[in-house]
Design a protein around this motif. Structure first.
Motif: not given
Lengths: 494, 310
Positions: A316-329
């Motif tokens: 449901f949720s994950e703490i992740q680097w903002a820089a991988v935003g394109p891969a996460m979304i």
């Protein structure tokens, strides 16, 4: 004749004058009009008519790094039009864990194999101390384009400065990065889920960015627990626990700092007594406790594995680097993900969040010959032009200059931009040591944290003691600290 | 050459058996000295220095301090050594036994249809890059979407197994992959050893109705032992320096549970750039390798020596 001598012979300029010339052209670039600008613009560029091949070393599989590389043809067009020289780029890459090794082995031989390097922030000391990268103080002084107002002091401390707290500049931010909480918005908005959560906990689920900005870990835990459904192969939360590189360290530091802990004293090099406090040991236990909301195998979750479990709808949720935003979304998750600040630790007015800084600086090879050095400086001048920074942001990158981040449209460019900007503010994110011994110190604590989260070691205090003692010895051996490990250290092991 | 003509220059030197030996050996000796002896001596010299590439300081002579630190267990290296010996002994034993069994199977089924294809498939893991193999198996072992857990979960209703995240399992999971890769090598060595056994002696033993186990020890082992021991020696040395399989699988974790000596050496030398300490560590590992090789050679020559004494 060396390349440098060739260049000097061809251009009739010495190295120092080339750097000064770079400064002058940098000035001309921003002057744009007026007497000084016209006079300098009239001066031909020393590389005019030449063809230069530049080599950039970047991080393999890391979107922001490849963005810098992907945008380099724009620089080629820019310098062709402005300075009338041709530049082509060659790129080499290595994964995070191996890039320093690749860069350092080349730089140790005084090679200019890589003219510009996308370094990780912690490497500044290890690259600067032996004189492998260029000190940028004079370059910045001479190039008004590089005298930017950065968004926060954290940017300067993380990507530019070594030693910590000094005024010596060795890098310029290539990509800013912070920790963010990626949340499945579509799950939150599901009426059935909302009703079930409200029935269970007597309060509604947080829905908006503002709701999450005020959320504490205790409140967030209700959500993580609610969405943890192993029978349906779905879990509530993920964060990094992997032993590789700095993955566990960055994730654990979020807990350590937010709960009031410190890792060391940068001025004295004291680790023992600061890192291994009972409070920090409790933070380590708390970090591990969150594994119960993570999918099986979470102790191996690094950046890539984290992206996989999120994109595949396992969490449901994950703490992740903002820089991988394109891969996460990716395309199929567009509009279904909310990117918010990670929850605060503690309760009430004392609750706070201090998360790890990510991101990478550009550093310039100190062994570049004059021509390549000049192009590297031109490249930096171009990279921080407002239009370049905006283009970088539009392609998914995270610039760090105040002008770009303060644009009214910045928050809407990417789903994570608002959180990136918020977390980049001073006091919300910070980096760990930039000491030349970072690699050894990191390896010790990665082993320790990994041993604890996988039950190889069961006493958090013993783990923190082991790490603190080993790191203190490393700093003592290297001369960074004069503090010797205490007698207690003789008996510590994992 | 016409009668009365004497060979000139190089030709004359080549005709002389003494100089010919030196001339023929010169290229390989030069190569050996440049790429082996000098670096080894350099390594030995560096082991007496405190030298970190990232410190920006010149090397400092510290005598035996690096060796003392090693013997005092700096960086938990005795644990690494013990783990590495377990890895080597368990791995090489298993690979030798299974490899030999498969070798006998293929040796005894020369007319089996599809034998060549089966052998080719059997040898395939051996030619794969260890880094690629390690990466594949990291995904295969993954508890969330790995195929092994998929089969265990959906096929047998088992709970997910965290092969590489559980310190009690990770070591054996890595060893299993190492065995998957290198058992074929021992099969190959077994086939080569069996191929070296004279058919006539085997047939004679068969005619004399020598029991199979005695045939194995008196004929097959007698002729094939050199190749088998060579295979075991090569596997032992190779296994001792296992690195590229572990890096993509566990990077030595969880904790230190799969940290072998080569991994620590790689970390200290090429990640932390502690060249002095790493050199001392490398010297120690070199001595261990030489000792292991000497034991193998001694065992190999034992019977020959006994025969010579008799």
């Amino acid at each position: 004749m060396t390349k440098a001598e060739n260049f000097e012979a061809a251009s009739g300029l010495k190295r120092r004058s080339v750097l000064k010339g770079g400064a002058a052209l940098g000035l001309a670039g921003v002057a744009g009009s007026g007497l000084v600008g016209r006079a300098l613009a009239a001066e031909p560029h020393p590389l005019a008519g030449q063809k230069i091949e530049m080599n950039i070393l970047g991080i393999a599989g890391w979107g922001p790094s490849s963005l810098g590389v992907a945008m380099s043809p724009l620089f080629a067009e820019y310098v062709k039009a402005k300075y009338d020289y041709d530049v082509t780029f060659q790129f080499q890459e290595a994964p995070f864990a191996d890039l320093f090794q690749k860069a350092a082995t080349s730089l140790a031989t005084k090679s200019q194999e890589f003219n510009i390097i996308i370094s990780d922030s912690q490497w500044l000391g290890a690259l600067a101390q032996p004189g492998w990268i260029l000190n940028l103080n004079e370059i910045i002084k001479a190039n008004p384009n590089l005298q930017l107002e950065w968004y926060s002091k954290a940017v300067v401390d993380t990507y530019m400065t070594y030693p910590d707290g000094s005024d010596q500049i060795w890098g310029l931010p290539q990509e800013g990065d912070v920790e963010a909480l990626f949340v499945r918005k579509d799950w939150l908005e599901d009426p059935a889920e909302r009703a079930a959560f409200e029935a269970k906990h007597g309060k509604p689920m947080p829905q908006t960015w503002e709701d999450f900005a005020e959320l504490t870990m205790d409140e967030f835990e209700l959500l993580a627990d609610f969405f943890t459904r192993p029978d349906k192969q779905v879990w509530g939360f993920a964060q990094q626990y992997s032993r590789v590189y700095d993955f566990a360290t960055c994730a654990f530091n979020n807990f350590l700092w937010s709960r009031g802990g410190r890792t060391w004293d940068a001025t004295t090099g004291q680790v023992e007594g600061i890192l291994n406090t009972p409070e920090n040991a409790a933070s380590l236990a708390e970090y591990k406790r969150w594994l119960k909301y993570c999918p099986p195998g979470a102790t191996n979750i690094g950046i890539g594995e984290g992206v996989d479990v999120f994109v595949q709808g396992k969490v449901f949720s994950e703490i992740q680097w903002a820089a991988v935003g394109p891969a996460m979304i990716p395309e199929e998750l567009k509009g279904k993900v909310l990117v918010v600040p990670p929850p605060k630790h503690g309760t009430g007015a004392d609750a706070k969040r201090i998360m790890s800084m990510g991101g990478q600086p550009w550093v310039v090879n100190a062994f570049n010959d004059d021509a390549h050095m000049r192009v590297a400086i031109d490249f930096m001048n171009w990279w921080y032009l407002p239009e370049t920074a905006l283009e970088f942001a539009k392609r998914g990158g995270n610039p760090c200059d105040k002008a770009t981040l303060s644009r009214p449209d910045f928050d809407d460019i990417n789903p994570w931009n608002r959180t990136f900007k918020y977390m980049l503010e001073d006091g919300r994110s910070q980096d760990f040591w930039h000491d030349p011994k970072y690699s050894e110190m990191l390896a010790i604590q990665q082993e320790g944290y990994s041993a604890f989260v996988t039950d190889q070691a069961t006493d958090p205090q013993a783990v923190m003691d082991y790490i603190a003692c080993a790191q203190q010895q490393i700093l003592l051996d290297s001369g960074t600290s004069k503090i010797e490990p205490s007698a207690m250290c003789a008996g510590t092991s994992l | 050459m016409s009668p009365g003509m004497r060979p000139q220059g190089r030709g004359r030197l080549m005709d002389n058996p003494r100089t010919r030996v030196f001339i023929l050996l010169a290229p390989v000796v030069t190569f050996f000295v440049v790429f082996n002896t000098i670096p080894t001596l350099w390594l030995l010299g560096l082991s007496f220095y405190n030298h970190s590439l990232t410190s920006g300081m010149p090397p400092e002579f510290i005598g035996f301090k690096n060796f003392v630190a090693i013997f005092n267990g700096k960086n938990s290296i005795w644990f690494d050594l013990s783990r590495t010996f377990t890895f080597v002994i368990c791995g090489v034993t298993f690979q030798t036994l299974l490899g030999a069994a498969l070798g006998f199977l293929f040796w005894g089924s020369k007319n089996m249809p599809g034998r060549r294809i089966a052998l080719t498939l059997l040898f395939a893991p051996m030619v794969l890059t260890p880094v690629a193999t390690g990466t594949f198996f990291r995904f295969i072992y993954d508890p969330t979407f790995g195929v092994l857990n998929y089969i265990a979960r959906d096929g047998f209703g088992m709970a997910p197994i965290d092969f590489l995240g559980n310190p009690k399992i990770a070591f054996w999971a890595v060893l299993a992959v190492d065995s998957w890769m290198w058992t074929p090598f021992m099969t190959l060595m077994t086939l080569a050893a069996l191929g070296s056994v004279p058919k006539a002696e085997l047939e004679a033993a068969e005619i004399d109705r020598v029991p199979y186990l005695r045939r194995l020890s008196l004929v097959i082992w007698h002729h094939g032992k050199f190749i088998m021991m060579l295979g075991i020696l090569l596997r032992t040395i190779d296994s001792f320096k296992t690195l590229d399989l572990i890096i993509p699988m566990t990077k030595g974790g969880p904790g230190q549970s799969t940290r072998l000596v080569a991994l620590e050496l790689n970390k200290q030398s090429f990640e932390s750039f502690n060249m002095g300490w790493s050199s001392a560590y490398a010297v120690l590992l070199l001595l261990i390798s030489i000792a292991m090789t000497s034991v193998f050679i001694y065992v190999l020559n034992l019977r020959r020596r006994k025969e010579a004494e008799e």
